[in-house]
Scaffold this motif. Structure first.
Motif, PDB file in Angstrom:
ATOM      1  N   ALA A 166      46.203 -19.529 -13.752  1.00  0.00           N
ATOM      2  CA  ALA A 166      44.969 -20.263 -13.481  1.00  0.00           C
ATOM      3  C   ALA A 166      43.929 -19.942 -14.542  1.00  0.00           C
ATOM      4  O   ALA A 166      44.026 -18.937 -15.252  1.00  0.00           O
ATOM      5  CB  ALA A 166      44.422 -19.910 -12.100  1.00  0.00           C
ATOM      6  N   VAL A 167      42.931 -20.815 -14.628  1.00  0.00           N
ATOM      7  CA  VAL A 167      41.747 -20.562 -15.446  1.00  0.00           C
ATOM      8  C   VAL A 167      40.524 -20.713 -14.550  1.00  0.00           C
ATOM      9  O   VAL A 167      40.553 -21.425 -13.547  1.00  0.00           O
ATOM     10  CB  VAL A 167      41.655 -21.521 -16.645  1.00  0.00           C
ATOM     11  N   GLN A 168      39.435 -20.036 -14.919  1.00  0.00           N
ATOM     12  CA  GLN A 168      38.234 -20.041 -14.084  1.00  0.00           C
ATOM     13  C   GLN A 168      36.971 -20.069 -14.959  1.00  0.00           C
ATOM     14  O   GLN A 168      36.169 -19.139 -14.962  1.00  0.00           O
ATOM     15  CB  GLN A 168      38.219 -18.814 -13.161  1.00  0.00           C
ATOM     16  N   PRO A 169      36.759 -21.167 -15.683  1.00  0.00           N
ATOM     17  CA  PRO A 169      35.543 -21.264 -16.483  1.00  0.00           C
ATOM     18  C   PRO A 169      34.332 -21.580 -15.603  1.00  0.00           C
ATOM     19  O   PRO A 169      34.475 -22.042 -14.475  1.00  0.00           O
ATOM     20  CB  PRO A 169      35.844 -22.431 -17.426  1.00  0.00           C
ATOM     21  N   VAL A 170      33.157 -21.324 -16.122  1.00  0.00           N
ATOM     22  CA  VAL A 170      31.910 -21.645 -15.425  1.00  0.00           C
ATOM     23  C   VAL A 170      31.249 -22.818 -16.138  1.00  0.00           C
ATOM     24  O   VAL A 170      30.993 -22.748 -17.344  1.00  0.00           O
ATOM     25  CB  VAL A 170      30.962 -20.431 -15.395  1.00  0.00           C
ATOM     26  N   GLN A 171      30.997 -23.892 -15.392  1.00  0.00           N
ATOM     27  CA  GLN A 171      30.376 -25.080 -15.969  1.00  0.00           C
ATOM     28  C   GLN A 171      29.698 -25.886 -14.877  1.00  0.00           C
ATOM     29  O   GLN A 171      30.376 -26.375 -13.961  1.00  0.00           O
ATOM     30  CB  GLN A 171      31.433 -25.953 -16.661  1.00  0.00           C
ATOM     31  N   PRO A 172      28.385 -26.012 -14.911  1.00  0.00           N
ATOM     32  CA  PRO A 172      27.705 -26.833 -13.905  1.00  0.00           C
ATOM     33  C   PRO A 172      28.203 -28.271 -13.922  1.00  0.00           C
ATOM     34  O   PRO A 172      28.554 -28.815 -14.978  1.00  0.00           O
ATOM     35  CB  PRO A 172      26.233 -26.753 -14.323  1.00  0.00           C
ATOM     36  N   LEU A 173      28.215 -28.897 -12.767  1.00  0.00           N
ATOM     37  CA  LEU A 173      28.705 -30.267 -12.660  1.00  0.00           C
ATOM     38  C   LEU A 173      27.931 -31.233 -13.537  1.00  0.00           C
ATOM     39  O   LEU A 173      28.504 -32.163 -14.113  1.00  0.00           O
ATOM     40  CB  LEU A 173      28.609 -30.729 -11.196  1.00  0.00           C
ATOM     41  N   ALA A 174      26.623 -31.039 -13.628  1.00  0.00           N
ATOM     42  CA  ALA A 174      25.791 -32.007 -14.340  1.00  0.00           C
ATOM     43  C   ALA A 174      26.199 -32.167 -15.799  1.00  0.00           C
ATOM     44  O   ALA A 174      26.101 -33.253 -16.356  1.00  0.00           O
ATOM     45  CB  ALA A 174      24.321 -31.585 -14.256  1.00  0.00           C
ATOM     46  N   GLY A 175      26.676 -31.110 -16.415  1.00  0.00           N
ATOM     47  CA  GLY A 175      27.061 -31.187 -17.820  1.00  0.00           C
ATOM     48  C   GLY A 175      28.556 -31.174 -18.054  1.00  0.00           C
ATOM     49  O   GLY A 175      29.008 -31.128 -19.198  1.00  0.00           O
ATOM     50  N   MET A 176      29.338 -31.205 -16.981  1.00  0.00           N
ATOM     51  CA  MET A 176      30.788 -31.105 -17.114  1.00  0.00           C
ATOM     52  C   MET A 176      31.378 -32.402 -17.669  1.00  0.00           C
ATOM     53  O   MET A 176      31.020 -33.491 -17.231  1.00  0.00           O
ATOM     54  CB  MET A 176      31.406 -30.799 -15.743  1.00  0.00           C
ATOM     55  N   THR A 177      32.290 -32.260 -18.609  1.00  0.00           N
ATOM     56  CA  THR A 177      32.983 -33.427 -19.143  1.00  0.00           C
ATOM     57  C   THR A 177      34.282 -33.664 -18.381  1.00  0.00           C
ATOM     58  O   THR A 177      34.810 -32.763 -17.710  1.00  0.00           O
ATOM     59  CB  THR A 177      33.314 -33.238 -20.622  1.00  0.00           C
ATOM     60  N   ALA A 178      34.806 -34.860 -18.497  1.00  0.00           N
ATOM     61  CA  ALA A 178      36.086 -35.171 -17.861  1.00  0.00           C
ATOM     62  C   ALA A 178      37.191 -34.294 -18.432  1.00  0.00           C
ATOM     63  O   ALA A 178      38.115 -33.886 -17.719  1.00  0.00           O
ATOM     64  CB  ALA A 178      36.421 -36.645 -18.053  1.00  0.00           C
ATOM     65  N   ALA A 179      37.093 -33.972 -19.712  1.00  0.00           N
ATOM     66  CA  ALA A 179      38.107 -33.117 -20.327  1.00  0.00           C
ATOM     67  C   ALA A 179      38.061 -31.706 -19.740  1.00  0.00           C
ATOM     68  O   ALA A 179      39.112 -31.092 -19.494  1.00  0.00           O
ATOM     69  CB  ALA A 179      37.897 -33.058 -21.834  1.00  0.00           C
ATOM     70  N   GLN A 180      36.860 -31.182 -19.511  1.00  0.00           N
ATOM     71  CA  GLN A 180      36.738 -29.861 -18.890  1.00  0.00           C
ATOM     72  C   GLN A 180      37.284 -29.879 -17.465  1.00  0.00           C
ATOM     73  O   GLN A 180      37.943 -28.926 -17.037  1.00  0.00           O
ATOM     74  CB  GLN A 180      35.271 -29.426 -18.893  1.00  0.00           C
ATOM     75  N   TRP A 181      37.010 -30.927 -16.727  1.00  0.00           N
ATOM     76  CA  TRP A 181      37.546 -31.074 -15.371  1.00  0.00           C
ATOM     77  C   TRP A 181      39.068 -31.089 -15.406  1.00  0.00           C
ATOM     78  O   TRP A 181      39.730 -30.378 -14.651  1.00  0.00           O
ATOM     79  CB  TRP A 181      37.008 -32.364 -14.750  1.00  0.00           C
ATOM     80  N   ARG A 182      39.638 -31.895 -16.301  1.00  0.00           N
ATOM     81  CA  ARG A 182      41.091 -32.030 -16.361  1.00  0.00           C
ATOM     82  C   ARG A 182      41.767 -30.721 -16.758  1.00  0.00           C
ATOM     83  O   ARG A 182      42.850 -30.399 -16.267  1.00  0.00           O
ATOM     84  CB  ARG A 182      41.479 -33.148 -17.333  1.00  0.00           C
ATOM     85  N   THR A 183      41.151 -29.966 -17.661  1.00  0.00           N
ATOM     86  CA  THR A 183      41.746 -28.697 -18.085  1.00  0.00           C
ATOM     87  C   THR A 183      41.959 -27.772 -16.896  1.00  0.00           C
ATOM     88  O   THR A 183      43.028 -27.155 -16.742  1.00  0.00           O
ATOM     89  CB  THR A 183      40.857 -28.008 -19.131  1.00  0.00           C
ATOM     90  N   VAL A 184      40.942 -27.661 -16.032  1.00  0.00           N
ATOM     91  CA  VAL A 184      41.049 -26.782 -14.873  1.00  0.00           C
ATOM     92  C   VAL A 184      42.029 -27.343 -13.854  1.00  0.00           C
ATOM     93  O   VAL A 184      42.887 -26.624 -13.323  1.00  0.00           O
ATOM     94  CB  VAL A 184      39.661 -26.555 -14.244  1.00  0.00           C
ATOM     95  N   VAL A 185      41.929 -28.621 -13.565  1.00  0.00           N
ATOM     96  CA  VAL A 185      42.817 -29.220 -12.564  1.00  0.00           C
ATOM     97  C   VAL A 185      44.272 -29.198 -13.045  1.00  0.00           C
ATOM     98  O   VAL A 185      45.188 -28.878 -12.275  1.00  0.00           O
ATOM     99  CB  VAL A 185      42.363 -30.645 -12.224  1.00  0.00           C
ATOM    100  N   ASP A 186      44.501 -29.523 -14.315  1.00  0.00           N
ATOM    101  CA  ASP A 186      45.878 -29.528 -14.828  1.00  0.00           C
ATOM    102  C   ASP A 186      46.485 -28.133 -14.814  1.00  0.00           C
ATOM    103  O   ASP A 186      47.667 -27.957 -14.495  1.00  0.00           O
ATOM    104  CB  ASP A 186      45.918 -30.076 -16.260  1.00  0.00           C
ATOM    105  N   THR A 187      45.679 -27.127 -15.150  1.00  0.00           N
ATOM    106  CA  THR A 187      46.191 -25.753 -15.180  1.00  0.00           C
ATOM    107  C   THR A 187      46.373 -25.200 -13.772  1.00  0.00           C
ATOM    108  O   THR A 187      47.414 -24.634 -13.445  1.00  0.00           O
ATOM    109  CB  THR A 187      45.239 -24.844 -15.978  1.00  0.00           C
ATOM    110  N   ASN A 188      45.366 -25.365 -12.928  1.00  0.00           N
ATOM    111  CA  ASN A 188      45.363 -24.695 -11.626  1.00  0.00           C
ATOM    112  C   ASN A 188      46.100 -25.467 -10.547  1.00  0.00           C
ATOM    113  O   ASN A 188      46.564 -24.862  -9.580  1.00  0.00           O
ATOM    114  CB  ASN A 188      43.915 -24.468 -11.165  1.00  0.00           C
TER     115      ASN A 188
END
Length: 253
Positions: A94-116
């Motif tokens: 798993a990965v556990q980066p910190v990123q507020p929703l307001a500035g989160m990109t779709a790529a950042q979302w996918r990285t966490v979802v794809d990994t975890n």
């Protein structure tokens, strides 16, 4: 006689703190262990060497688990190494980066979802196909207390871990007739080197809230996973085992 004598376990993310503890505990209980890593080759290799020093069997296998084909290859490499045996899978990577929703990109979302989450889907599918043809087995997902209690900056992580818990339940339902038990373990805050210095406020708040008065240890999580993979848990499937020192029992109002 140890709890996991005769078993072969695949632990993903075995180069991290929890993953290393998982691999060691499974080996201590008699399992041969395949340690997966993506980049932490040296750490995984050191853990494997320690297992061999203790008289156990271990191998290190590399794979990028965001690649579905790599997940299936990882399972094949494990069974090739073990002579066709795979009785336990622990989906820990798993990965556990910190990123507020307001500035989160779709790529950042996918990285966490794809990994975890994506890796859990693909590794489970590959392992279950083998287990179903060879007498069954156990699959345990490492989720998180954040699956039910989100933290700021962790929307992608919390959403993925909540899905991991539900995946375990759905997989338990569908794979149960094939002799495969599927559960999840949801850890609370697990101590690691430098955590108190890096996040003093968070550690203080946790210690103020937790009834047992301490942070979790990687071995606490590993013990729970050993139990779920053992005959002691032979009638437990579709369950989320929370390992958080009792913090979830604390009122939130």
């Amino acid at each position: 006689m140890s709890l996991l004598d005769g078993q072969t376990a695949l632990v993903t993310g075995a180069g991290g703190g929890i993953g290393s503890a998982l691999a060691l505990r499974f080996a201590e209980e008699g399992a041969a262990v395949a340690l997966h890593c993506r980049t932490s080759v040296q750490t995984a290799g050191e853990v494997a060497a320690r297992i061999r020093e203790l008289g156990g069997e271990a191998v290190v296998l590399r794979a990028d688990l965001t690649d579905e084909a790599a997940c299936h290859r990882l399972v094949r490499e494990t069974t090739d190494w073990s002579g066709g045996r795979l009785t336990a899978l622990v989906n820990n990577a798993a990965v556990q980066p910190v990123q507020p929703l307001a500035g989160m990109t779709a790529a950042q979302w996918r990285t966490v979802v794809d990994t975890n989450l994506g890796s859990v889907f693909a590794c489970t599918q590959a392992a279950a196909a083998h287990m179903g043809e060879h007498g069954g087995g156990t699959i345990t997902h490492i989720a998180s207390v954040e699956a039910g209690r989100p933290a700021p900056g962790h929307a992608h992580y919390s959403a993925a871990k909540a899905a991991v818990v539900m995946h375990a339940r759905a997989a338990a339902l569908e794979y149960g007739p094939h002799g495969i038990r599927v559960n999840s373990v949801s850890p609370g805050l697990i101590d690691r080197e430098g955590l108190a210095q890096a996040w003093p406020d968070g550690v203080r708040r946790w210690l103020d809230a937790v009834p047992t008065g301490r942070l979790g240890r990687a071995r606490d999580v590993a013990d729970a996973c050993v139990f779920l993979a053992s005959p002691l848990a032979s009638w437990i499937t579709g369950h989320d085992l929370v390992v958080d020192g009792g913090v979830s029992a604390r009122p939130t109002w």
